[in-house]
Design a protein around this motif. Structure first.
Motif, PDB file in Angstrom:
ATOM      1  N   LEU A 132       0.619   5.489   0.548  1.00 15.45           N
ATOM      2  CA  LEU A 132      -0.076   6.470   1.411  1.00 15.45           C
ATOM      3  C   LEU A 132       0.812   7.785   1.254  1.00 15.45           C
ATOM      4  CD1 LEU A 132      -2.816   7.476   2.763  1.00 15.45           C
ATOM      5  CD2 LEU A 132      -1.366   6.949   4.807  1.00 15.45           C
ATOM      6  N   GLN A 177       0.909  -1.092   0.043  1.00 12.37           N
ATOM      7  CA  GLN A 177      -0.003   0.010  -0.077  1.00 12.37           C
ATOM      8  C   GLN A 177       1.056   1.250  -0.082  1.00 12.37           C
ATOM      9  OE1 GLN A 177      -2.427  -0.596   3.360  1.00 12.37           O
ATOM     10  NE2 GLN A 177      -3.851  -1.856   2.289  1.00 12.37           N
ATOM     11  N   PHE A 220      -3.936   7.507  -1.954  1.00 11.19           N
ATOM     12  CA  PHE A 220      -3.963   5.889  -1.424  1.00 11.19           C
ATOM     13  C   PHE A 220      -3.965   5.093  -2.688  1.00 11.19           C
ATOM     14  CE2 PHE A 220      -5.883   1.882  -0.556  1.00 11.19           C
ATOM     15  CZ  PHE A 220      -4.996   1.619   0.422  1.00 11.19           C
ATOM     16  N   VAL A 266      -4.802  13.611   0.265  1.00 13.55           N
ATOM     17  CA  VAL A 266      -4.628  12.265   0.480  1.00 13.55           C
ATOM     18  C   VAL A 266      -4.539  11.550  -0.744  1.00 13.55           C
ATOM     19  CG1 VAL A 266      -4.828   9.954   1.831  1.00 13.55           C
ATOM     20  CG2 VAL A 266      -5.295  12.329   3.045  1.00 13.55           C
TER      21      VAL A 266
END
Length: 222
Positions: A155, A153, A165, A163
């Motif tokens: 981020l 992942q 992601f 943000v």
């Protein structure tokens, strides 16, 4: 021997390479690291001098971790790093062994210490935090993940609260994972400021770094 800045730059450069989970082992075991060590005046003695003083810490990451704070001799540490590289280049069954977690851990410990001995700690945050990026993965020792299993992942958060992601599946086992999902959104500015202040305060001082083997890891860029 080279000046402190050259040694510091060498240590940071190669520490970053050993931390890179996607690096090809050839880049680590080819002549490049040896060339840098030789240019800095480090000697390859098969680890004898370091072993005489620190026993099996010359090639065992757990033993090195126990004594690393006691190591203050830059020349001795540089020689140990050069010698450990020489083992994987000349004597290991395959050079790819240098990528095994316990071997990465040894080099990261040694190079991090060399960086701190030759200059400011490169892993202490300074300045005003504008953006943070975290890459985490759950790849560990065991069965190969399924192609549709999420293994990494990414981020990213900036100081305005934006943000980004992304989640990545293992895919077909190539060098790059396959992006499976992504989401962009914004969080409250007050929450962003509180988060960034906490992160900057924590990483702006000495902190404990834990490097475990046979499990996933995470890397944060500030």
């Amino acid at each position: 021997m080279a000046d402190m800045k050259q040694i510091h730059d060498f240590a940071v450069k190669w520490c970053d390479k050993f931390r890179d989970q996607n690096i090809n082992y050839i880049e680590l075991v080819d002549h490049y690291m040896a060339d840098d060590c030789a240019a800095l005046g480090f000697e390859m003695d098969c680890g004898h001098a370091f072993s005489e003083k620190y026993s099996n810490a010359a090639n065992n990451h757990e033993a090195l971790d126990r004594i690393i704070d006691d190591v203050t001799d830059i020349t001795l540490l540089g020689s140990a790093i050069y010698s450990q590289w020489h083992y994987f280049n000349h004597w290991a069954y395959t050079g790819a062994e240098i990528l095994e977690p316990q071997n990465r851990a040894w080099f990261i410990l040694a190079l991090s210490r060399l960086a701190m001995l030759s200059g400011d700690n490169p892993f202490i945050f300074q300045g005003t935090l504008k953006k943070m990026r975290v890459i985490s993965n759950n790849i560990c020792y065991g069965p190969m993940p399924e192609p549709n299993e999420e293994v990494e992942q990414h981020l990213t958060i900036n100081n305005e609260g934006r943000v980004w992601f992304s989640g990545y599946n293992f895919g077909c086992g190539g060098e790059r994972y396959e992006k499976a999902r992504s989401k962009n959104f914004k969080i409250d500015k007050d929450a962003t400021d509180k988060l960034f202040d906490a992160i900057a305060a924590y990483f702006g001082n000495e902190y404990m770094e834990v490097f475990a083997t046979d499990i996933g890891d995470w890397v944060m860029e500030l």
